[in-house]
Design a protein around this motif. Structure first.
Motif, PDB file in Angstrom:
ATOM      1  N   ASN A   1     -57.067  35.665 -47.340  1.00  0.00           N
ATOM      2  CA  ASN A   1     -58.069  34.974 -48.056  1.00  0.00           C
ATOM      3  C   ASN A   1     -58.030  33.590 -47.412  1.00  0.00           C
ATOM      4  O   ASN A   1     -58.857  32.689 -47.963  1.00  0.00           O
ATOM      5  CB  ASN A   1     -57.584  34.647 -49.525  1.00  0.00           C
ATOM      6  N   GLN A   2     -57.775  33.344 -46.103  1.00  0.00           N
ATOM      7  CA  GLN A   2     -57.958  32.547 -45.209  1.00  0.00           C
ATOM      8  C   GLN A   2     -59.330  31.768 -45.225  1.00  0.00           C
ATOM      9  O   GLN A   2     -59.268  30.591 -45.486  1.00  0.00           O
ATOM     10  CB  GLN A   2     -57.304  32.693 -43.782  1.00  0.00           C
ATOM     11  N   THR A   3     -60.380  32.331 -44.962  1.00  0.00           N
ATOM     12  CA  THR A   3     -61.635  31.701 -44.735  1.00  0.00           C
ATOM     13  C   THR A   3     -62.130  31.219 -46.435  1.00  0.00           C
ATOM     14  O   THR A   3     -62.551  29.895 -46.236  1.00  0.00           O
ATOM     15  CB  THR A   3     -62.535  32.975 -44.692  1.00  0.00           C
ATOM     16  N   LYS A   4     -61.553  31.568 -47.395  1.00  0.00           N
ATOM     17  CA  LYS A   4     -62.183  31.167 -48.542  1.00  0.00           C
ATOM     18  C   LYS A   4     -61.304  29.975 -48.845  1.00  0.00           C
ATOM     19  O   LYS A   4     -61.539  28.849 -49.571  1.00  0.00           O
ATOM     20  CB  LYS A   4     -61.765  32.083 -49.631  1.00  0.00           C
TER      21      LYS A   4
ATOM     22  N   MET B   1     -55.502  28.034 -39.594  1.00  0.00           N
ATOM     23  CA  MET B   1     -54.566  27.176 -40.723  1.00  0.00           C
ATOM     24  C   MET B   1     -53.129  27.368 -40.522  1.00  0.00           C
ATOM     25  O   MET B   1     -52.438  28.372 -40.030  1.00  0.00           O
ATOM     26  CB  MET B   1     -55.005  27.905 -42.001  1.00  0.00           C
ATOM     27  N   ASP B   2     -52.209  26.396 -40.625  1.00  0.00           N
ATOM     28  CA  ASP B   2     -50.941  26.479 -40.552  1.00  0.00           C
ATOM     29  C   ASP B   2     -50.361  26.383 -41.894  1.00  0.00           C
ATOM     30  O   ASP B   2     -50.709  25.582 -42.835  1.00  0.00           O
ATOM     31  CB  ASP B   2     -50.364  25.049 -39.795  1.00  0.00           C
ATOM     32  N   ILE B   3     -49.523  27.242 -42.039  1.00  0.00           N
ATOM     33  CA  ILE B   3     -48.559  27.383 -43.402  1.00  0.00           C
ATOM     34  C   ILE B   3     -47.301  26.440 -43.203  1.00  0.00           C
ATOM     35  O   ILE B   3     -46.529  27.183 -42.265  1.00  0.00           O
ATOM     36  CB  ILE B   3     -48.265  28.930 -43.821  1.00  0.00           C
TER      37      ILE B   3
ATOM     38  N   ILE C   1     -60.587  24.096 -49.333  1.00  0.00           N
ATOM     39  CA  ILE C   1     -60.080  22.674 -48.683  1.00  0.00           C
ATOM     40  C   ILE C   1     -61.157  21.834 -48.061  1.00  0.00           C
ATOM     41  O   ILE C   1     -61.252  20.611 -48.390  1.00  0.00           O
ATOM     42  CB  ILE C   1     -58.862  23.083 -47.732  1.00  0.00           C
ATOM     43  N   ALA C   2     -61.993  22.345 -47.536  1.00  0.00           N
ATOM     44  CA  ALA C   2     -63.160  21.591 -46.785  1.00  0.00           C
ATOM     45  C   ALA C   2     -64.029  21.102 -47.794  1.00  0.00           C
ATOM     46  O   ALA C   2     -64.216  19.708 -47.737  1.00  0.00           O
ATOM     47  CB  ALA C   2     -63.969  22.422 -45.735  1.00  0.00           C
TER      48      ALA C   2
ATOM     49  N   PRO D   1     -64.625  23.796 -55.492  1.00  0.00           N
ATOM     50  CA  PRO D   1     -64.501  25.260 -55.097  1.00  0.00           C
ATOM     51  C   PRO D   1     -64.600  26.002 -56.308  1.00  0.00           C
ATOM     52  O   PRO D   1     -64.338  25.637 -57.258  1.00  0.00           O
ATOM     53  CB  PRO D   1     -63.036  25.271 -54.551  1.00  0.00           C
ATOM     54  N   LYS D   2     -65.135  27.246 -55.949  1.00  0.00           N
ATOM     55  CA  LYS D   2     -65.351  28.209 -57.054  1.00  0.00           C
ATOM     56  C   LYS D   2     -63.687  28.736 -57.375  1.00  0.00           C
ATOM     57  O   LYS D   2     -62.811  29.057 -56.591  1.00  0.00           O
ATOM     58  CB  LYS D   2     -66.128  29.546 -56.470  1.00  0.00           C
ATOM     59  N   ALA D   3     -63.663  29.268 -58.629  1.00  0.00           N
ATOM     60  CA  ALA D   3     -62.442  29.805 -59.158  1.00  0.00           C
ATOM     61  C   ALA D   3     -62.083  31.260 -58.325  1.00  0.00           C
ATOM     62  O   ALA D   3     -63.008  31.752 -57.821  1.00  0.00           O
ATOM     63  CB  ALA D   3     -62.503  30.129 -60.668  1.00  0.00           C
ATOM     64  N   PRO D   4     -60.970  31.402 -57.928  1.00  0.00           N
ATOM     65  CA  PRO D   4     -59.638  30.939 -58.505  1.00  0.00           C
ATOM     66  C   PRO D   4     -59.264  29.485 -57.541  1.00  0.00           C
ATOM     67  O   PRO D   4     -58.370  29.020 -57.602  1.00  0.00           O
ATOM     68  CB  PRO D   4     -58.786  31.877 -58.320  1.00  0.00           C
ATOM     69  N   PHE D   5     -60.120  29.327 -56.420  1.00  0.00           N
ATOM     70  CA  PHE D   5     -59.876  28.466 -55.308  1.00  0.00           C
ATOM     71  C   PHE D   5     -59.718  26.825 -55.766  1.00  0.00           C
ATOM     72  O   PHE D   5     -59.526  25.962 -55.186  1.00  0.00           O
ATOM     73  CB  PHE D   5     -60.528  28.737 -54.149  1.00  0.00           C
ATOM     74  N   ASP D   6     -60.554  26.959 -56.981  1.00  0.00           N
ATOM     75  CA  ASP D   6     -60.531  25.729 -57.453  1.00  0.00           C
ATOM     76  C   ASP D   6     -59.289  24.951 -58.010  1.00  0.00           C
ATOM     77  O   ASP D   6     -59.112  23.817 -58.186  1.00  0.00           O
ATOM     78  CB  ASP D   6     -61.595  25.391 -58.764  1.00  0.00           C
TER      79      ASP D   6
END
Length: 86
Positions: free
Chosen positions: A55-58, A1-3, A63-64, A73-78
């Motif tokens: 948290n990169q994997t999550k 992942m690029d930031i 994003i995928a 996606p599940k919270a909080p990643f939603d």
């Protein structure tokens, strides 16, 4: 992942990953990395980058899911949103 940096308007970090052979950009709200102890305050860049790395994997999975249109996606990643490429 690029930031790719922080977007001031949205208070999110712009990230880019590869999903099924294509580059996908998304906005990760900085408030996700703030934690409960920083409510009402912005995290430092260092703490935000550390949280993103931890948290990169999550984040990449969320994003995928969004890029493939295969659910929510599940919270909080939603709270992550895709950026429409122009």
């Amino acid at each position: 992942m690029d930031i790719l940096g922080r977007d001031r308007e949205t208070e999110c970090y712009h990230v880019k990953i590869d999903v099924d052979g294509r580059a996908v950009s998304a906005l990760v709200p900085e408030r996700l990395g703030a934690g409960h102890r920083f409510i009402g305050a912005r995290p430092t860049h260092q703490s935000a980058y550390t949280w993103i790395a931890e948290n990169q994997t999550k984040i990449e999975a969320a994003i995928a899911i969004l890029a493939r249109g295969s659910g929510r996606p599940k919270a909080p990643f939603d709270q992550i949103t895709l950026i429409k490429e122009r």
